[in-house]
Write a protein that holds these residues in place. Structure first.
Motif, PDB file in Angstrom:
ATOM      1  N   PHE A 268       0.828  -1.214   0.000  1.00  0.00           N
ATOM      2  CA  PHE A 268       0.000   0.000   0.000  1.00  0.00           C
ATOM      3  C   PHE A 268       0.858   1.258   0.000  1.00  0.00           C
ATOM      4  O   PHE A 268       0.661   2.164  -0.834  1.00  0.00           O
ATOM      5  N   VAL A 269       1.810   1.331   0.911  1.00  0.00           N
ATOM      6  CA  VAL A 269       2.637   2.539   1.045  1.00  0.00           C
ATOM      7  C   VAL A 269       3.542   2.719  -0.173  1.00  0.00           C
ATOM      8  O   VAL A 269       3.770   3.848  -0.629  1.00  0.00           O
ATOM      9  N   SER A 270       4.049   1.613  -0.728  1.00  0.00           N
ATOM     10  CA  SER A 270       4.949   1.719  -1.884  1.00  0.00           C
ATOM     11  C   SER A 270       4.237   2.258  -3.121  1.00  0.00           C
ATOM     12  O   SER A 270       4.883   2.807  -4.022  1.00  0.00           O
ATOM     13  N   VAL A 271       2.908   2.131  -3.158  1.00  0.00           N
ATOM     14  CA  VAL A 271       2.125   2.663  -4.283  1.00  0.00           C
ATOM     15  C   VAL A 271       1.899   4.160  -4.122  1.00  0.00           C
ATOM     16  O   VAL A 271       2.071   4.934  -5.072  1.00  0.00           O
ATOM     17  N   ILE A 272       1.524   4.580  -2.895  1.00  0.00           N
ATOM     18  CA  ILE A 272       1.212   6.000  -2.687  1.00  0.00           C
ATOM     19  C   ILE A 272       2.449   6.838  -2.374  1.00  0.00           C
ATOM     20  O   ILE A 272       2.455   8.050  -2.579  1.00  0.00           O
ATOM     21  N   THR A 275       8.835   6.718  -2.805  1.00  0.00           N
ATOM     22  CA  THR A 275      10.140   7.256  -2.400  1.00  0.00           C
ATOM     23  C   THR A 275      10.425   6.995  -0.929  1.00  0.00           C
ATOM     24  O   THR A 275      11.571   7.085  -0.490  1.00  0.00           O
ATOM     25  N   ILE A 276       9.370   6.674  -0.148  1.00  0.00           N
ATOM     26  CA  ILE A 276       9.541   6.409   1.277  1.00  0.00           C
ATOM     27  C   ILE A 276       9.769   4.933   1.538  1.00  0.00           C
ATOM     28  O   ILE A 276      10.700   4.535   2.250  1.00  0.00           O
ATOM     29  N   ILE A 277       8.910   4.078   0.965  1.00  0.00           N
ATOM     30  CA  ILE A 277       9.013   2.632   1.123  1.00  0.00           C
ATOM     31  C   ILE A 277       9.038   1.983  -0.257  1.00  0.00           C
ATOM     32  O   ILE A 277       8.103   2.166  -1.048  1.00  0.00           O
TER      33      ILE A 277
END
Length: 306
Positions: A268-272, A275-277
């Motif tokens: 989920f985080v890698s999609v939104i 650059t963070i995860i």
């Protein structure tokens, strides 16, 4: 004397799910915190803030441990628990830094298994056939998971192996900490053990941390670091409270699903925010291995004798 649960299973389930959520997303938060801080400073801050908040909470409730009444044997167990808990935190962080959030969370599932095996040796406990079957499923899942990760690595295989080895070692030392805590529960409550071990761990890491770096963090990394510290306190508190209202076997089965939460969170985080995860490079067989690890852990938990 056996422990009687309250029977409020809905509350127990809710607290277990909160624990899973917090432990599942913690590796992601730690990954972000490690972008600007070293593992020692991150760990020191987590212990320091947790120690301060828990001390205030216990003081208000009049439940602070009476240190003068503790025997030399109790202090020895507290020292062992603190040293190995400190080692667990730093080894997990260093392994996380060299691998990935999902990888570290899956591998750390070895910790409760090793604690259970330690119980067989130290406390002369026994496993049922279902539990031994769960151990075999978990071990087979680890082999499959490692094989697929090594076959599809983008980074240096030696770095991955070293990082994963640190997490495995972290699981070993956590098992020793848990066995020491089990002995301490005969004379102290879980929250009293936590406040003492958090205090001792704060002292241990104060010699290696760089607190000045914390003051230079931007808003993202500052809030992330605070979340990591609060996660430490709230997750363990929710876990301990869930055992008051629900059977330990059922709580353990829910907790074992934490790696699934991590995998979903990473996707989920890698999609939104790529650059963070970074997205997790996991094949179908690697996913099957992760599911086997979780499934084996649940079998070990639910297979206990009544």
């Amino acid at each position: 004397m056996t422990h009687n649960i309250s029977g409020r299973w809905r509350l127990g389930l809710a607290l277990s799910l909160l624990t899973v959520l917090l432990w599942g997303i913690l590796p992601l938060a730690l990954t972000v915190a490690l972008e600007t801080l070293d593992p020692f400073t991150v760990t020191w801050f987590r212990f320091f803030l947790s120690f301060i908040l828990l001390t205030i909470y216990l003081a208000i409730r009049g439940q602070l441990p009476r240190l003068k009444q503790l025997s030399s044997r109790s202090w020895l167990l507290l020292a062992i628990a603190s040293i190995f808990l400190a080692a667990n935190y730093i080894l997990f962080l260093q392994g996380l830094q060299l691998t990935s959030a999902a990888n570290a969370e899956v591998i750390i599932q070895l910790a409760p298994l090793l604690m259970g095996l330690g119980g067989l040796l130290v406390f002369k406990e026994r496993y049922t056939i279902l539990q031994w079957f769960g151990v075999s499923i978990l071990c087979a899942g680890l082999v499959l998971f490692f094989h697929e990760k090594l076959s599809n690595l983008v980074t240096d295989p030696k770095t991955y192996i070293f990082g994963s080895s640190l997490v495995i070692l972290g699981a070993f030392v956590w098992a020793i900490y848990a066995l020491a805590q089990k002995q301490l529960l005969q004379i102290l409550s879980s929250s009293q053990i936590m406040v003492i071990t958090y205090g001792l761990c704060t002292v241990i890491f104060s010699f290696m941390a760089q607190p000045k770096l914390v003051l230079k963090l931007d808003n993202l990394h500052w809030y992330t670091l605070i979340f990591c510290a609060l996660n430490t306190l709230i997750a363990y508190g929710s876990f301990a409270e869930s055992l008051v209202h629900w059977e330990a076997s059922r709580v353990g089965a829910v907790i074992a699903t934490a790696p699934i939460v991590t995998l979903i969170s990473v996707d989920f985080v890698s999609v939104i925010a790529p650059t963070i995860i970074a997205p997790e490079q996991l094949t179908v067989l690697g996913s099957v291995g992760a599911i086997m690890i979780v499934g084996g852990s649940i079998m070990v938990t639910l297979g206990k004798r009544r």
